[in-house]
Design an enzyme around this catalytic site. Structure first.
Site, PDB file in Angstrom:
ATOM      1  N   ARG A 178      -9.010   0.368   3.643  1.00  0.00           N
ATOM      2  CA  ARG A 178      -8.081   1.328   3.038  1.00  0.00           C
ATOM      3  C   ARG A 178      -6.762   0.654   2.685  1.00  0.00           C
ATOM      4  O   ARG A 178      -6.058   1.097   1.779  1.00  0.00           O
ATOM      5  CB  ARG A 178      -7.770   2.467   4.031  1.00  0.00           C
ATOM      6  CG  ARG A 178      -8.824   3.526   4.122  1.00  0.00           C
ATOM      7  CD  ARG A 178      -8.369   4.625   5.055  1.00  0.00           C
ATOM      8  NE  ARG A 178      -7.015   5.053   4.688  1.00  0.00           N
ATOM      9  CZ  ARG A 178      -6.220   5.741   5.466  1.00  0.00           C
ATOM     10  NH1 ARG A 178      -6.607   6.106   6.668  1.00  0.00           N
ATOM     11  NH2 ARG A 178      -5.031   6.091   5.062  1.00  0.00           N
ATOM     12  N   ASP A 183       3.865   0.795  12.087  1.00  0.00           N
ATOM     13  CA  ASP A 183       2.629   0.294  11.475  1.00  0.00           C
ATOM     14  C   ASP A 183       2.327  -1.155  11.861  1.00  0.00           C
ATOM     15  O   ASP A 183       1.300  -1.704  11.458  1.00  0.00           O
ATOM     16  CB  ASP A 183       2.692   0.435   9.942  1.00  0.00           C
ATOM     17  CG  ASP A 183       2.679   1.899   9.522  1.00  0.00           C
ATOM     18  OD1 ASP A 183       2.339   2.756  10.361  1.00  0.00           O
ATOM     19  OD2 ASP A 183       3.010   2.190   8.357  1.00  0.00           O
ATOM     20  N   LYS A 216       0.832  -1.212   0.000  1.00  0.00           N
ATOM     21  CA  LYS A 216       0.000   0.000   0.000  1.00  0.00           C
ATOM     22  C   LYS A 216       0.867   1.263   0.000  1.00  0.00           C
ATOM     23  O   LYS A 216       0.653   2.172  -0.810  1.00  0.00           O
ATOM     24  CB  LYS A 216      -0.891   0.007   1.244  1.00  0.00           C
ATOM     25  CG  LYS A 216      -1.519   1.362   1.548  1.00  0.00           C
ATOM     26  CD  LYS A 216      -2.015   1.421   2.983  1.00  0.00           C
ATOM     27  CE  LYS A 216      -2.353   2.809   3.433  1.00  0.00           C
ATOM     28  NZ  LYS A 216      -1.386   3.433   4.320  1.00  0.00           N
ATOM     29  N   ASN A 217       1.848   1.322   0.904  1.00  0.00           N
ATOM     30  CA  ASN A 217       2.570   2.587   1.038  1.00  0.00           C
ATOM     31  C   ASN A 217       3.528   2.863  -0.120  1.00  0.00           C
ATOM     32  O   ASN A 217       3.957   4.004  -0.309  1.00  0.00           O
ATOM     33  CB  ASN A 217       3.268   2.672   2.402  1.00  0.00           C
ATOM     34  CG  ASN A 217       2.249   2.932   3.515  1.00  0.00           C
ATOM     35  OD1 ASN A 217       1.104   3.326   3.238  1.00  0.00           O
ATOM     36  ND2 ASN A 217       2.643   2.709   4.761  1.00  0.00           N
ATOM     37  N   CYS A 225      -7.075  12.877  11.480  1.00  0.00           N
ATOM     38  CA  CYS A 225      -5.831  12.373  12.043  1.00  0.00           C
ATOM     39  C   CYS A 225      -6.066  10.960  12.515  1.00  0.00           C
ATOM     40  O   CYS A 225      -6.950  10.701  13.314  1.00  0.00           O
ATOM     41  CB  CYS A 225      -5.373  13.235  13.197  1.00  0.00           C
ATOM     42  SG  CYS A 225      -3.923  12.553  13.954  1.00  0.00           S
ATOM     43  N   ARG A 271      -0.057  15.438  12.917  1.00  0.00           N
ATOM     44  CA  ARG A 271       0.814  14.876  11.875  1.00  0.00           C
ATOM     45  C   ARG A 271       1.332  16.047  11.040  1.00  0.00           C
ATOM     46  O   ARG A 271       0.796  16.351   9.977  1.00  0.00           O
ATOM     47  CB  ARG A 271       0.041  13.853  11.035  1.00  0.00           C
ATOM     48  CG  ARG A 271      -0.318  12.610  11.854  1.00  0.00           C
ATOM     49  CD  ARG A 271      -0.995  11.553  11.033  1.00  0.00           C
ATOM     50  NE  ARG A 271      -0.114  10.911  10.061  1.00  0.00           N
ATOM     51  CZ  ARG A 271      -0.493   9.890   9.289  1.00  0.00           C
ATOM     52  NH1 ARG A 271      -1.710   9.401   9.379  1.00  0.00           N
ATOM     53  NH2 ARG A 271       0.344   9.369   8.417  1.00  0.00           N
ATOM     54  N   PRO A 272       2.394  16.689  11.537  1.00  0.00           N
ATOM     55  CA  PRO A 272       2.885  17.898  10.873  1.00  0.00           C
ATOM     56  C   PRO A 272       3.497  17.606   9.501  1.00  0.00           C
ATOM     57  O   PRO A 272       3.911  16.474   9.235  1.00  0.00           O
ATOM     58  CB  PRO A 272       3.963  18.415  11.829  1.00  0.00           C
ATOM     59  CG  PRO A 272       4.391  17.231  12.623  1.00  0.00           C
ATOM     60  CD  PRO A 272       3.206  16.307  12.705  1.00  0.00           C
ATOM     61  N   ILE A 273       3.571  18.645   8.642  1.00  0.00           N
ATOM     62  CA  ILE A 273       4.250  18.472   7.345  1.00  0.00           C
ATOM     63  C   ILE A 273       5.334  19.543   7.163  1.00  0.00           C
ATOM     64  O   ILE A 273       5.696  19.876   6.044  1.00  0.00           O
ATOM     65  CB  ILE A 273       3.266  18.473   6.150  1.00  0.00           C
ATOM     66  CG1 ILE A 273       2.464  19.770   6.062  1.00  0.00           C
ATOM     67  CG2 ILE A 273       2.329  17.281   6.198  1.00  0.00           C
ATOM     68  CD1 ILE A 273       1.811  19.975   4.697  1.00  0.00           C
ATOM     69  N   ASP A 274       5.827  20.045   8.306  1.00  0.00           N
ATOM     70  CA  ASP A 274       6.828  21.121   8.227  1.00  0.00           C
ATOM     71  C   ASP A 274       8.070  20.696   7.441  1.00  0.00           C
ATOM     72  O   ASP A 274       8.673  21.506   6.728  1.00  0.00           O
ATOM     73  CB  ASP A 274       7.223  21.580   9.648  1.00  0.00           C
ATOM     74  CG  ASP A 274       7.743  20.432  10.491  1.00  0.00           C
ATOM     75  OD1 ASP A 274       6.972  19.463  10.713  1.00  0.00           O
ATOM     76  OD2 ASP A 274       8.917  20.464  10.890  1.00  0.00           O
ATOM     77  N   GLN A 275       8.470  19.414   7.516  1.00  0.00           N
ATOM     78  CA  GLN A 275       9.697  18.985   6.822  1.00  0.00           C
ATOM     79  C   GLN A 275       9.485  18.905   5.305  1.00  0.00           C
ATOM     80  O   GLN A 275      10.403  19.147   4.535  1.00  0.00           O
ATOM     81  CB  GLN A 275      10.183  17.639   7.365  1.00  0.00           C
ATOM     82  CG  GLN A 275      10.598  17.680   8.821  1.00  0.00           C
ATOM     83  CD  GLN A 275      11.682  18.710   9.089  1.00  0.00           C
ATOM     84  OE1 GLN A 275      12.764  18.681   8.497  1.00  0.00           O
ATOM     85  NE2 GLN A 275      11.392  19.658   9.969  1.00  0.00           N
ATOM     86  N   ARG A 278      -4.285  10.367   3.338  1.00  0.00           N
ATOM     87  CA  ARG A 278      -3.171  11.271   3.645  1.00  0.00           C
ATOM     88  C   ARG A 278      -2.159  11.345   2.508  1.00  0.00           C
ATOM     89  O   ARG A 278      -1.558  12.386   2.258  1.00  0.00           O
ATOM     90  CB  ARG A 278      -2.451  10.790   4.904  1.00  0.00           C
ATOM     91  CG  ARG A 278      -2.820  11.579   6.120  1.00  0.00           C
ATOM     92  CD  ARG A 278      -1.818  11.419   7.217  1.00  0.00           C
ATOM     93  NE  ARG A 278      -0.909  12.553   7.301  1.00  0.00           N
ATOM     94  CZ  ARG A 278      -1.237  13.754   7.683  1.00  0.00           C
ATOM     95  NH1 ARG A 278      -2.483  14.048   7.986  1.00  0.00           N
ATOM     96  NH2 ARG A 278      -0.348  14.719   7.743  1.00  0.00           N
TER      97      ARG A 278
END
Ligand code: EPZ
Length: 432
Positions: free
Chosen positions: A400, A308, A22-23, A117, A123-127, A93
């Protein structure tokens, strides 16, 4: 709406085939929009996240057609740049990989931030955004959308040191850098198998990416990607989930179509717990006859024990002799599912990112509500091992990420069926 009914307490026997990861699929499908020409992707898992991402590509003008149930052909030659709306983005996501892919192909992107969430924490996306900015991209977040535009219409190569090992940021930056001008170096990159798979996919379409699978990835930008064929790797977490099910229920199951090396971190823990795991070609023969032993588990980025698999291993540890401690060092609040386990008779105390589990003789069936994908998978394991009947609602989370979960569980002797549930029995939940 559907729920699962499970009659537990039976050992599992037989053979199972693992689907495509999946990922990896949710990164490779957005990457396909960067390819000019038909691109054939094999070993695509039949799961709802895949259907959703293919729908986004179709909405942007890609020609998407299935050649067989696990092979899709995507032709993005005439794809247009366009807004990816919240309605699509909130349900998966990985839709944020559209950002890196659209930036690479068109130099700009306008994508809704993924909503909800899964785990009850942030779940930040700053990077991701830090990486984009380093590539000369101006990024604004407004009204729930990320609007990004590369100066001069094309991202330009740069060196980026990630403050935190992030799968998503590594993938998004790799995507944005693939058609950039010049060389990008990503340091402190994530090393998960699906990162290597994405790099292999892109390279097979003409990209120039080196070092995927190590913590330094170098991407030399190319002008275009051409069509080709690619087969997605098997799903490490799906395989681990069924291994954990055999550990919890007892029995003997051959888990086929996997890359045994990807399973080492999971195999090692199960062996410590008294499970026998034998490698035979591209399969693992998993069996458990005797009692389960306690152990401690700490989740880490690959090659460590995957977060996971944390809820699924917790389901097994609930039945192990003695006290086990789980530390999740990747997500700090991924233990919401433990309240459901307690209703089955499990003895668990949660303190921040630690769960202390006192093994019990057996669990008993209960009504359970899946609260995210892997929590749902862990509830399936607990229900299959428990005495009596369990019901699991909110199964859309499980679907999913797990292909044909009912067919696969039945094929190894688990008693599970899907039943239509009256609306009032089903709780309202937001997607993660
Ligand atoms: C990916 O999520 C997976 N999702 C997750 O699997 C998995 O749990 C996670 O990696 C860790 O392995 C997909 O591949 C689609 P991260 P991602 O960025 O990319 C922090 C499943 O069940 N962080 O590696 O969102 C973050 O808070 C799903 O299949 C920042 O601080 O995870 C976390 O603590 C659920 N800033 C850590 O890094 C950022 O900009 C790892 O997150 C990004 C992340």
């Amino acid at each position: 709406m559907t729920k699962y009914m499970i009659e537990g307490g039976r050992p599992l026997f037989g053979e199972l085939h693992i689907s495509g990861a999946k990922n990896a699929a949710v990164a490779i499908i957005p990457a396909a929009l960067m390819v000019s020409g038909p691109c054939r992707i094999e070993n695509i898992p039949q799961i709802s996240d895949v259907a959703l991402l293919l729908g986004i590509l179709r909405d942007l003008g890609a020609n998407v057609r299935y050649l067989n149930p696990h092979t899709v052909e995507i032709d993005s030659t005439h794809l247009r740049n366009g807004r990816v709306p919240y309605e699509s983005a909130r349900r998966c996501r990985a839709s944020y990989y559209m950002l890196g892919a659209l930036l690479s192909r068109f130099g700009s992107a306008d994508v809704a931030l993924p909503g909800g969430c899964d785990f009850g924490g942030t779940r930040p996306i700053d990077q991701h955004l830090k990486g984009f900015r380093a590539l000369g991209i101006q990024v604004d977040t407004q009204s729930g959308f990320v609007m990004a535009e590369a100066a001069g219409g094309r991202p330009r190569g740069a060196s980026i040191f990630l403050d935190k090992v992030s799968v998503g940021a590594t993938i998004n930056i790799m995507l944005a850098a693939t058609l950039a001008s010049g060389m990008t170096v990503i340091e402190n990159a994530a090393k998960e198998p699906h990162i290597v798979d994405l790099a292999n996919f892109l390279n097979s379409m003409g990209a120039n990416i080196m070092g995927a699978g190590t913590d330094v990835i170098k991407v030399r930008g190319v002008d275009r990607l051409r069509g080709g064929s690619y087969s997605i790797i098997p799903d490490q977490i799906e395989a681990g989930t069924y291994m954990a099910a055999v550990a919890a229920c007892g029995g003997e199951v051959r888990i086929c179509n996997i890359i045994p090396k990807h399973m080492d971190c999971i195999t090692a823990k199960l062996v410590e717990m008294g499970v026998e795991v034998r490698e035979v070609d591209d399969s693992l023969l998993v069996s458990r006859i005797g009692p389960l032993h306690r152990t401690n588990v700490k989740t880490m980025p690959y090659p460590g024990f995957p977060t996971d698999m944390q809820p699924q291993i917790a389901a097994v540890l609930c039945l192990a002799q003695g006290t086990s401690v789980i530390t999740d060092s990747v997500w700090n609040s991924r233990f919401r599912y433990t309240d459901e386990f307690k209703r089955m008779g499990a003895q668990i105390q949660v303190d921040g990112n630690l769960a202390i589990i006192e093994g019990v003789e057996h669990l008993t069936g209960a009504q359970l509500e899946a609260c995210d994908l892997r929590a749902g998978a862990a509830m399936l394991i607990a229900a299959l091992a428990a005495h009596g009947i369990s019901e699991i609602t909110n199964i859309q989370y499980i679907e999913r990420g797990y292909e044909d979960v009912i067919g696969k569980i039945r094929s190894i002797g688990g008693h599970i069926r899907a039943v239509e549930a009256p609306e009032e029995e089903l709780s309202v939940s937001s997607a993660g």
